[in-house]
Design an enzyme around this catalytic site. Structure first.
Site, PDB file in Angstrom:
ATOM      1  N   LYS A 237      -6.989   1.851  -2.547  1.00 41.66           N
ATOM      2  CA  LYS A 237      -6.513   1.468  -1.148  1.00 41.66           C
ATOM      3  C   LYS A 237      -6.367   2.561  -0.922  1.00 41.66           C
ATOM      4  O   LYS A 237      -7.161   2.182   0.709  1.00 41.66           O
ATOM      5  CB  LYS A 237      -5.574   1.124  -1.487  1.00 41.66           C
ATOM      6  CG  LYS A 237      -4.578   0.545   0.249  1.00 41.66           C
ATOM      7  CD  LYS A 237      -5.121  -0.462   0.685  1.00 41.66           C
ATOM      8  CE  LYS A 237      -3.976  -0.906   2.246  1.00 41.66           C
ATOM      9  NZ  LYS A 237      -5.089  -1.717   2.805  1.00 41.66           N
TER      10      LYS A 237
ATOM     11  N   LYS B 126       0.803   6.112   7.516  1.00 43.12           N
ATOM     12  CA  LYS B 126       1.161   5.870   6.494  1.00 43.12           C
ATOM     13  C   LYS B 126      -0.149   5.922   5.107  1.00 43.12           C
ATOM     14  O   LYS B 126       0.712   7.150   4.372  1.00 43.12           O
ATOM     15  CB  LYS B 126       2.322   4.384   6.385  1.00 43.12           C
ATOM     16  CG  LYS B 126       2.985   4.344   4.650  1.00 43.12           C
ATOM     17  CD  LYS B 126       2.286   3.436   4.486  1.00 43.12           C
ATOM     18  CE  LYS B 126       1.939   2.227   4.589  1.00 43.12           C
ATOM     19  NZ  LYS B 126       1.333   0.693   3.499  1.00 43.12           N
TER      20      LYS B 126
ATOM     21  N   SER C 204       0.868  -1.221   0.552  1.00 44.59           N
ATOM     22  CA  SER C 204       0.191  -0.204   0.145  1.00 44.59           C
ATOM     23  C   SER C 204       1.071   1.186   0.268  1.00 44.59           C
ATOM     24  O   SER C 204       1.486   2.054   0.918  1.00 44.59           O
ATOM     25  CB  SER C 204      -0.804   0.377   1.284  1.00 44.59           C
ATOM     26  OG  SER C 204      -1.792  -1.354   1.465  1.00 44.59           O
TER      27      SER C 204
HETATM   28  P1  NAD Z   1       5.010  -5.873   7.738  1.00 50.87           P
HETATM   29  O1  NAD Z   1       6.329  -4.516   8.296  1.00 50.87           O
HETATM   30  O2  NAD Z   1       5.250  -6.860   9.025  1.00 50.87           O
HETATM   31  O3  NAD Z   1       6.794  -6.494   7.158  1.00 50.87           O
HETATM   32  C1  NAD Z   1       6.846  -6.294   5.596  1.00 50.87           C
HETATM   33  C2  NAD Z   1       8.005  -7.278   5.173  1.00 50.87           C
HETATM   34  O4  NAD Z   1       8.890  -5.977   4.353  1.00 50.87           O
HETATM   35  C3  NAD Z   1       9.522  -6.672   6.319  1.00 50.87           C
HETATM   36  O5  NAD Z   1       9.992  -7.945   6.421  1.00 50.87           O
HETATM   37  C4  NAD Z   1      10.649  -5.974   5.589  1.00 50.87           C
HETATM   38  O6  NAD Z   1      11.378  -6.069   6.062  1.00 50.87           O
HETATM   39  C5  NAD Z   1      10.587  -6.331   4.006  1.00 50.87           C
HETATM   40  N1  NAD Z   1      11.272  -4.838   3.297  1.00 50.87           N
HETATM   41  C6  NAD Z   1      10.774  -3.895   3.761  1.00 50.87           C
HETATM   42  N2  NAD Z   1      11.716  -2.870   2.761  1.00 50.87           N
HETATM   43  C7  NAD Z   1      12.291  -4.277   2.416  1.00 50.87           C
HETATM   44  C8  NAD Z   1      13.373  -4.149   0.656  1.00 50.87           C
HETATM   45  N3  NAD Z   1      13.126  -3.066  -0.408  1.00 50.87           N
HETATM   46  N4  NAD Z   1      13.431  -5.504   0.110  1.00 50.87           N
HETATM   47  C9  NAD Z   1      12.569  -6.390   0.322  1.00 50.87           C
HETATM   48  N5  NAD Z   1      11.935  -6.281   2.116  1.00 50.87           N
HETATM   49  C10 NAD Z   1      12.035  -5.569   1.967  1.00 50.87           C
HETATM   50  O7  NAD Z   1       4.381  -5.074   6.875  1.00 50.87           O
HETATM   51  P2  NAD Z   1       2.971  -6.108   6.255  1.00 50.87           P
HETATM   52  O8  NAD Z   1       2.079  -5.770   8.026  1.00 50.87           O
HETATM   53  O9  NAD Z   1       3.460  -7.240   5.955  1.00 50.87           O
HETATM   54  O10 NAD Z   1       2.861  -5.020   5.433  1.00 50.87           O
HETATM   55  C11 NAD Z   1       3.184  -4.473   3.922  1.00 50.87           C
HETATM   56  C12 NAD Z   1       2.218  -3.855   3.315  1.00 50.87           C
HETATM   57  O11 NAD Z   1       1.009  -4.215   3.013  1.00 50.87           O
HETATM   58  C13 NAD Z   1       2.512  -2.270   3.215  1.00 50.87           C
HETATM   59  O12 NAD Z   1       2.350  -1.402   2.623  1.00 50.87           O
HETATM   60  C14 NAD Z   1       0.842  -2.435   4.797  1.00 50.87           C
HETATM   61  O13 NAD Z   1       0.407  -1.041   4.814  1.00 50.87           O
HETATM   62  C15 NAD Z   1       0.008  -3.152   3.204  1.00 50.87           C
HETATM   63  N6  NAD Z   1      -1.267  -4.231   4.278  1.00 50.87           N
HETATM   64  C16 NAD Z   1      -0.948  -4.723   5.863  1.00 50.87           C
HETATM   65  C17 NAD Z   1      -2.056  -4.839   5.917  1.00 50.87           C
HETATM   66  C18 NAD Z   1      -1.879  -5.981   7.952  1.00 50.87           C
HETATM   67  O14 NAD Z   1      -2.693  -6.023   8.453  1.00 50.87           O
HETATM   68  N7  NAD Z   1      -0.826  -6.187   8.298  1.00 50.87           N
HETATM   69  C19 NAD Z   1      -3.382  -5.038   5.923  1.00 50.87           C
HETATM   70  C20 NAD Z   1      -3.902  -4.488   4.233  1.00 50.87           C
HETATM   71  C21 NAD Z   1      -2.176  -4.577   3.293  1.00 50.87           C
END
Ligand code: NAD
Length: 298
Positions: A173, A241, A98
C-alpha cells in the site's frame, strides 16, 4: 449466498460502504465506531451496534477494522476494550486500514500470542471503489488464512492479492501511495502549466489521457482539478499519514525517497493552510499558488 457473523470497527468514508456491501452479500454485521453517530446509517440498514471493539469481537469470530492510522489500529485491536479483549482463540482479525507495516507486524504478534489469526489487508480504489465493491486489496499474512477468507474479501474487492507475510499488505500500500502522490503532483504541474500558457485544461486532459501519460489517477483527479472541486474522497491528512509511513519505513531500510519527501512537504503546507480535509487532488493548489493561476475556470 454467504452467511455468518462479521464484526466491523471503523465506519468512516470507507468503512460504511464496505460494511454495507458485506451485508448485501449476506453477512450479519455487528459494528462499532468511537464516534457513535458514524454507526447510525449502517445500524439503520440492519447492523447491530456494539459499545466497544471488544464487544464486537465477542459477537463475531471475524472482525474487520478500518480506522485511520497505526495508533488507531493499535487502540482498536490491542487497547483497552479493544478486539483482543473480546476475541476467542481461533478468531480472525483483518485490519484493512492503511498503517505502517511495522505496526501491522506488532498487531500480528499480539494476535498470534492469543491464538488469533491476523491479516493486514489495506485497500486502494477510494470511496467509489468502496461503494461499488471493486477495491484492490493488498494482503499480508499466512496463505491458509488468506485462502480461507478470500470469499469474504470478494464482497468488498475485485482484485485481491497476497503480497507476503505480516506487513506485506501495508508495504505494498505504501508503494501504491508513493505512485499516486507523485502522479497527482505531476498532473497538477502539467495542468497548471497548460492553463498559464492560455490553453483549455479540459482539451489538454482529453488530448493526453489516451497516451502514455494516461492513468487512473489522471482520469480520477484531472476532472476534479479542472472543476476546482476538492471535496473528499481521500483526505490530504490521510495521504500525509501514508507518505510519513513510507518515509519512516524507507529510513529503516536505508532507501531514499526524494520525490515522496517533496510531496510530503507540500502536504504539510496545505494542512497548515487549512486544507487537510480537502481531497488529495488539492495537491494541485500548491502548484497553482506558485503560478498565480487556478486550473479551474475563474
Ligand atoms: P475516516 O476518517 O473517514 O474514517 C475512520 C473511522 O474510524 C472514523 O469514523 C473514526 O471515528 C473511526 N475510528 C478511529 N479510531 C477508532 C477506534 N479506535 N475504534 C473505532 N473506530 C475508530 O477514514 P477513511 O477515509 O474511511 O479511511 C480509513 C482507512 O482507509 C485509512 O487508513 C485510509 O488511509 C484508508 N483508505 C482510505 C481511502 C479513501 O479514499 N478514503 C482509500 C483507500 C484507503
Amino acid at each position: 449466498m454467504p452467511s455468518g457473523d462479521i464484526g466491523f470497527v471503523g465506519l468512516g468514508i470507507m468503512g460504511r460502504p464496505m460494511a454495507r456491501n458485506l451485508m448485501t452479500a449476506g453477512y450479519s454485521l455487528t459494528v462499532y465506531d468511537v464516534v457513535g453517530s458514524a454507526m447510525e446509517e449502517i445500524v439503520g440498514d440492519g447492523a447491530k451496534p456494539a459499545s466497544s471493539a471488544a464487544e464486537v469481537a465477542t459477537a463475531a469470530p471475524i472482525v474487520i477494522t478500518m480506522v485511520p492510522d497505526s495508533a488507531d489500529s493499535e487502540a482498536a485491536i490491542l487497547g483497552p476494550n479493544g478486539v483482543l479483549e473480546g476475541a476467542k482463540e481461533g478468531s480472525v482479525v483483518i485490519d484493512m486500514s492503511s498503517i505502517a507495516p511495522a505496526s501491522s507486524q506488532k498487531i500480528a504478534a499480539a494476535c498470534e500470542a492469543q491464538g488469533v489469526e491476523f491479516l493486514d489487508a489495506p485497500v486502494s480504489g477510494g470511496e467509489p471503489g468502496a461503494v461499488s465493491g471493486t477495491l484492490a486489496i493488498m494482503v499480508g499474512g499466512k496463505r491458509e488464512v488468506f485462502d480461507a477468507h478470500f470469499g469474504l474479501l470478494e464482497a468488498v474487492g475485485s482484485s485481491i492479492v497476497l503480497c507476503g507475510g505480516y506487513g506485506a499488505g501495508n508495504t505494498t500500500k505504501l508503494a501504491n501511495q508513493i505512485m499516486v502522490a507523485a502522479n497527482i503532483e505531476a498532473v497538477g504541474e502539467a495542468l497548471t502549466l497548460a492553463k498559464k500558457a492560455g490553453l483549455d485544461p479540459n482539451t489538454v486532459f482529453e488530448a493526453i489521457r489516451g497516451g502514455l501519460a494516461g492513468s487512473n489517477v489522471l482520469d480520477a483527479k484531472g476532472p476534479m482539478m479542472i472543476a476546482g472541486n476538492f471535496d473528499p474522497g481521500f483526505r490530504i491528512v490521510l495521504h500525509h499519514k501514508d507518505l510519513n509511513n513510507a518515509i519512516l519505513t524507507a529510513r529503516e531500510l536505508g532507501v531514499g525517497l526524494p520525490v515522496t519527501s517533496l510531496v510530503q512537504q507540500m502536504l504539510v503546507s496545505l494542512i497548515n493552510e487549512g486544507k487537510g480535509n480537502s481531497d488529495h487532488s488539492a495537491i494541485a493548489n500548491f502548484i497553482e499558488d506558485m503560478a498565480g493561476v487556478t486550473i479551474a475556470a475563474d
